[in-house]
Design a protein around this motif. Structure first.
Motif, PDB file in Angstrom:
ATOM      1  N   SER A   2       0.832  -1.201   0.000  1.00  0.00           N
ATOM      2  CA  SER A   2       0.000   0.000   0.000  1.00  0.00           C
ATOM      3  C   SER A   2       0.870   1.255   0.000  1.00  0.00           C
ATOM      4  N   ASN A   3       2.015   1.196   0.676  1.00  0.00           N
ATOM      5  CA  ASN A   3       2.936   2.346   0.679  1.00  0.00           C
ATOM      6  C   ASN A   3       3.437   2.665  -0.723  1.00  0.00           C
ATOM      7  N   SER A   4       3.846   1.620  -1.453  1.00  0.00           N
ATOM      8  CA  SER A   4       4.358   1.852  -2.803  1.00  0.00           C
ATOM      9  C   SER A   4       3.241   2.308  -3.740  1.00  0.00           C
ATOM     10  N   ALA A   5       2.021   1.806  -3.519  1.00  0.00           N
ATOM     11  CA  ALA A   5       0.892   2.244  -4.345  1.00  0.00           C
ATOM     12  C   ALA A   5       0.621   3.725  -4.130  1.00  0.00           C
ATOM     13  N   VAL A   6       0.611   4.146  -2.876  1.00  0.00           N
ATOM     14  CA  VAL A   6       0.376   5.560  -2.563  1.00  0.00           C
ATOM     15  C   VAL A   6       1.507   6.424  -3.106  1.00  0.00           C
ATOM     16  N   SER A   7       2.738   5.951  -2.950  1.00  0.00           N
ATOM     17  CA  SER A   7       3.884   6.710  -3.460  1.00  0.00           C
ATOM     18  C   SER A   7       3.822   6.849  -4.970  1.00  0.00           C
ATOM     19  N   SER A   8       3.434   5.763  -5.639  1.00  0.00           N
ATOM     20  CA  SER A   8       3.370   5.785  -7.104  1.00  0.00           C
ATOM     21  C   SER A   8       2.319   6.748  -7.611  1.00  0.00           C
ATOM     22  N   ILE A   9       1.130   6.701  -7.004  1.00  0.00           N
ATOM     23  CA  ILE A   9       0.057   7.559  -7.518  1.00  0.00           C
ATOM     24  C   ILE A   9       0.282   9.016  -7.146  1.00  0.00           C
ATOM     25  N   ALA A  10       1.006   9.253  -6.045  1.00  0.00           N
ATOM     26  CA  ALA A  10       1.289  10.628  -5.626  1.00  0.00           C
ATOM     27  C   ALA A  10       2.182  11.359  -6.630  1.00  0.00           C
ATOM     28  N   LYS A  11       2.939  10.581  -7.411  1.00  0.00           N
ATOM     29  CA  LYS A  11       3.857  11.171  -8.390  1.00  0.00           C
ATOM     30  C   LYS A  11       3.174  11.462  -9.727  1.00  0.00           C
ATOM     31  N   GLU A  12       1.938  10.987  -9.890  1.00  0.00           N
ATOM     32  CA  GLU A  12       1.280  11.086 -11.190  1.00  0.00           C
ATOM     33  C   GLU A  12       0.105  12.055 -11.145  1.00  0.00           C
ATOM     34  N   SER A  13       0.004  12.905 -12.137  1.00  0.00           N
ATOM     35  CA  SER A  13      -1.126  13.836 -12.214  1.00  0.00           C
ATOM     36  C   SER A  13      -2.364  13.164 -12.789  1.00  0.00           C
ATOM     37  N   SER A  14      -2.160  12.129 -13.595  1.00  0.00           N
ATOM     38  CA  SER A  14      -3.295  11.413 -14.194  1.00  0.00           C
ATOM     39  C   SER A  14      -3.057   9.913 -14.068  1.00  0.00           C
ATOM     40  N   ALA A  15      -3.472   9.374 -12.936  1.00  0.00           N
ATOM     41  CA  ALA A  15      -3.283   7.944 -12.685  1.00  0.00           C
ATOM     42  C   ALA A  15      -4.466   7.434 -11.887  1.00  0.00           C
ATOM     43  N   ALA A  16      -4.678   6.130 -11.933  1.00  0.00           N
ATOM     44  CA  ALA A  16      -5.775   5.514 -11.193  1.00  0.00           C
ATOM     45  C   ALA A  16      -5.344   4.139 -10.717  1.00  0.00           C
TER      46      ALA A  16
END
Length: 326
Positions: A12-26
């Motif tokens: 869950s940490n890596s998922a949150v980190s990954s989406i936090a870096k993207e302006s258009s991600a889901a």
């Protein structure tokens, strides 16, 4: 559907980190709703973050509660023998939702986050404030047979389509989420939003948060329960009106009641006033009709869905009657 990238998160940490870096991600799990929306060009993320590798699939029975991971499949929860014994209302609601194939793919978290099935939301040629803020609501004054009779606004009269969520609202569930600011919990009845002036916001998740689990406290709603779903056809149709009922009956007296409706609002619609009315009352048809009348206070229809003003109280009365007779 436009081209997109996909990456896989293993925590869950890596998922949150990954989406936090993207302006258009889901996030994507089962994809039973998201992929449909992408095919219709209702949403068009540049990147999908596959969260299926995260360990969030467990159902854990702990002291006084059950915790269900956000990636547990709907079928897994519905068919669990302990869930059917201790939380049968949830199992009934899940079994009423979608087709068996979809239940094998859909996840608990995804079910909570699914978007409305309003035809104007799905049709990009039509105005929809939920899809394009400030563009107008085609359903108001248009075809609105499936639409809300509670909590609607001048911006949106769409309804939340989930069956599972109606039972979870009735059972006082909690939602646990994680995001860039850390972890927090949300009362299930506070998780989904009414449309107000911002119908594009379906829930109270903050930016880039992910659902990790739900929690349901133990209760006495194991016998006198029912989930009634009124729909156009028995196979794979969304509710015109649905009612989740849990009663705790002792010596023909209702000591506690839980009631929630689906197909009538932008969120699962808890009937708190009717619940309070039922407490201490003797089981009877007259009592149930009074509760149903009380539950419909403030209901407003929009033309094609006028019939829900009659179907609603009749469904509540029927669901209460069936639950009490068990």
């Amino acid at each position: 559907m436009k081209n997109f990238q996909i990456i896989r998160a293993l925590s869950s940490n890596s998922a949150v980190s990954s989406i936090a870096k993207e302006s258009s991600a889901a996030f994507i799990a089962g994809g039973t709703n998201l992929v449909d929306l992408m095919k219709k060009n209702v949403v068009a993320p540049d990147k999908l973050i596959d969260i299926n590798g995260i360990d969030l699939k467990k159902i854990e029975f702990l002291t006084g509660k059950v915790t269900i991971g956000a990636l547990a499949k709907n079928s897994q929860v519905a068919e669990d023998e302990v869930i059917k014994e201790k939380y049968p209302l949830l199992a009934l609601a899940l079994a009423a939702g979608a087709s068996q194939q979809i239940r094998h793919m859909a996840t608990v978290g995804g079910n909570m986050l699914q978007r409305t099935r309003c035809s104007y939301f799905y049709n990009t040629d039509m105005p929809c404030n939920k899809r394009v803020p400030k563009s107008g609501c085609g359903a108001i004054g248009g075809s609105n047979r499936m639409h809300a009779i509670f909590g609607a606004s001048d911006s949106c009269i769409a309804v939340h389509p989930s069956d599972m969520c109606i039972a979870l609202a009735a059972l006082d569930a909690k939602v646990f989420v994680e995001g860039p600011k850390g972890k927090r919990e949300i009362k299930f009845t506070d998780f989904h939003r009414l449309p107000g002036n911002t119908p594009e916001k379906d829930n109270t998740l903050e930016n880039k948060e992910i659902i990790t689990s739900i929690e349901i406290p133990n209760n006495n709603f194991t016998k006198n329960i029912h989930y009634l779903k009124v729909r156009d056809r028995t196979s794979y149709a969304f509710a015109l009106v649905s009612v989740a009922v849990g009663l705790d009956i002792k010596n023909n007296i209702i000591s506690e009641a839980r009631l929630a409706m689906g197909g009538v609002a932008h969120k699962p619609w808890r009937l708190l006033e009717a619940e309070q009315f039922l407490k201490g009352k003797t089981v009877s048809e007259a009592t149930f009709k009074q509760a149903a009348t009380l539950a419909m206070k403030g209901a407003r229809s929009f033309g094609d869905n006028d019939f829900k003003l009659t179907l609603g109280p009749n469904s509540i009365t029927e669901a209460l009657t069936i639950a009490a007779a068990k």
